[in-house]
Design an enzyme around this catalytic site. Sequence first.
Site, PDB file in Angstrom:
ATOM      1  N   ASP A   1       0.867  -1.185   0.000  1.00 15.51           N
ATOM      2  CA  ASP A   1       0.000   0.000   0.000  1.00 15.51           C
ATOM      3  C   ASP A   1       0.897   1.225   0.000  1.00 15.51           C
ATOM      4  OD1 ASP A   1      -2.360   1.660   0.398  1.00 15.51           O
ATOM      5  OD2 ASP A   1      -1.720   1.882   2.478  1.00 15.51           O
ATOM      6  N   SER A   2       0.295   2.382  -0.287  1.00 14.37           N
ATOM      7  CA  SER A   2       1.040   3.631  -0.228  1.00 14.37           C
ATOM      8  C   SER A   2       1.521   3.937   1.194  1.00 14.37           C
ATOM      9  CB  SER A   2       0.138   4.766  -0.716  1.00 14.37           C
ATOM     10  OG  SER A   2      -1.070   4.765   0.022  1.00 14.37           O
TER      11      SER A   2
ATOM     12  N   CYS B   1      -4.178  -1.126  -2.045  1.00 16.74           N
ATOM     13  CA  CYS B   1      -4.328   0.328  -2.154  1.00 16.74           C
ATOM     14  C   CYS B   1      -5.241   0.562  -3.347  1.00 16.74           C
ATOM     15  CB  CYS B   1      -2.960   0.956  -2.386  1.00 16.74           C
ATOM     16  SG  CYS B   1      -3.001   2.714  -2.760  1.00 16.74           S
TER      17      CYS B   1
ATOM     18  N   GLU C   1      -6.563   9.514   9.792  1.00 17.06           N
ATOM     19  CA  GLU C   1      -5.207   9.447  10.348  1.00 17.06           C
ATOM     20  C   GLU C   1      -5.048  10.322  11.595  1.00 17.06           C
ATOM     21  OE1 GLU C   1      -2.051   9.547   7.509  1.00 17.06           O
ATOM     22  OE2 GLU C   1      -2.893   7.822   6.446  1.00 17.06           O
TER      23      GLU C   1
ATOM     24  N   CYS D   1     -11.351   3.202  -0.940  1.00 17.68           N
ATOM     25  CA  CYS D   1     -10.090   3.700  -0.378  1.00 17.68           C
ATOM     26  C   CYS D   1      -9.832   2.925   0.907  1.00 17.68           C
ATOM     27  CB  CYS D   1     -10.213   5.196  -0.083  1.00 17.68           C
ATOM     28  SG  CYS D   1      -8.784   5.876   0.784  1.00 17.68           S
TER      29      CYS D   1
ATOM     30  N   HIS E   1      -8.800   3.731   3.718  1.00 19.38           N
ATOM     31  CA  HIS E   1      -9.134   4.346   5.008  1.00 19.38           C
ATOM     32  C   HIS E   1     -10.642   4.349   5.301  1.00 19.38           C
ATOM     33  CE1 HIS E   1      -5.059   5.669   4.466  1.00 19.38           C
ATOM     34  NE2 HIS E   1      -5.062   6.400   5.562  1.00 19.38           N
TER      35      HIS E   1
HETATM   36  N1  DGL Z   1      -4.200   3.838   0.196  1.00 18.86           N
HETATM   37  C1  DGL Z   1      -4.810   4.904  -0.577  1.00 18.86           C
HETATM   38  C2  DGL Z   1      -6.038   4.351  -1.315  1.00 18.86           C
HETATM   39  O1  DGL Z   1      -6.604   3.336  -0.958  1.00 18.86           O
HETATM   40  C3  DGL Z   1      -5.189   6.084   0.308  1.00 18.86           C
HETATM   41  C4  DGL Z   1      -4.002   6.885   0.782  1.00 18.86           C
HETATM   42  C5  DGL Z   1      -3.227   7.527  -0.362  1.00 18.86           C
HETATM   43  O2  DGL Z   1      -3.732   8.478  -0.976  1.00 18.86           O
HETATM   44  O3  DGL Z   1      -2.136   7.064  -0.638  1.00 18.86           O
HETATM   45  O4  DGL Z   1      -6.452   4.929  -2.282  1.00 18.86           O
END
Ligand code: DGL
Length: 273
Positions: A11-12, A74, A156, A188, A190
């Site tokens: 993931d990012s 992600c 976050e 997403c 989150h």
């Molecule tokens: N993990 C990213 C997503 O699911 C969210 C956080 C980011 O923008 O990197 O799109």
Amino acid sequence: MDKNLAIGLFDSGIGGLSVLKQFLKFLPNERYYYLGDTARVPYGNKSEQTVIDYSKQCAEFLISKGVKLIVIACNTASAIALDAVRSITDVPIIGMIEPASKAAVIYSQNGKIGVIGTRATISSKAYQSKINELAGGAKEFEIHSKACPLFVPLVEEGYANHEVTKSIAREYLSDFIDYNVDTLVLGCTHYPLLKQTINEILPNTNLIDSGEHSAIKAIRVLANLGMLVDDSNYIEKTPKIDFYVTDIPATFYELTKVFLDFDVKEPKKIILD
Ligand code: DGL
């Protein structure tokens, strides 16, 4: 391939832990590598080429560790870089878009589906294309999308159920009431943490968690390949996870606790390029 190899997720940053959590629920006996590109997060407002470059580097790292499955945990990377990642390896790849789109097509009764995600995910139109492709013209779907960029920082900050978040969620989501969507894709990593808040605004809407549906898909993919770890009746109590990150920011341990119900132990810092 050896069925005892690990499943690799990337993931990012730490958001993909919401995906890992679903994998631990459905596949508790597997071994995992989790890579969070915490030095370069967020991906959601970066250009397509950058998301592709970063995603390939993350995948290459997992491939170098030896994995039997790669999960692009992600939504942004899945929306933009799935094909690019597939082009560099024969290891099976699961992204977030197809499993969640399939669930939305199955759950929606009235054919009106909402999709929320980062700016990059929404402007890629990956969910629209996949939902229409899966529907195959059998049913006309009306798809309404909305980028909700403030949700990531709010989660976050630990504000998932805070009044501020509720008010921003009302701003972002009220159109979906007017559109009468009966199904909303939480596109997403989150957003599953915002289920309660979203549910208060859209109480009669099916909320689709992309992490959950990708974990269900992983069971199918690994079972078809005969690559599920030998299970018998034993359920692993202590998850077997190696954590890799590209940075350990001050809030790292606090944040990971928000996503997982246990502490992330000894994350190893790596350099990707
Ligand atoms: N993990 C990213 C997503 O699911 C969210 C956080 C980011 O923008 O990197 O799109």
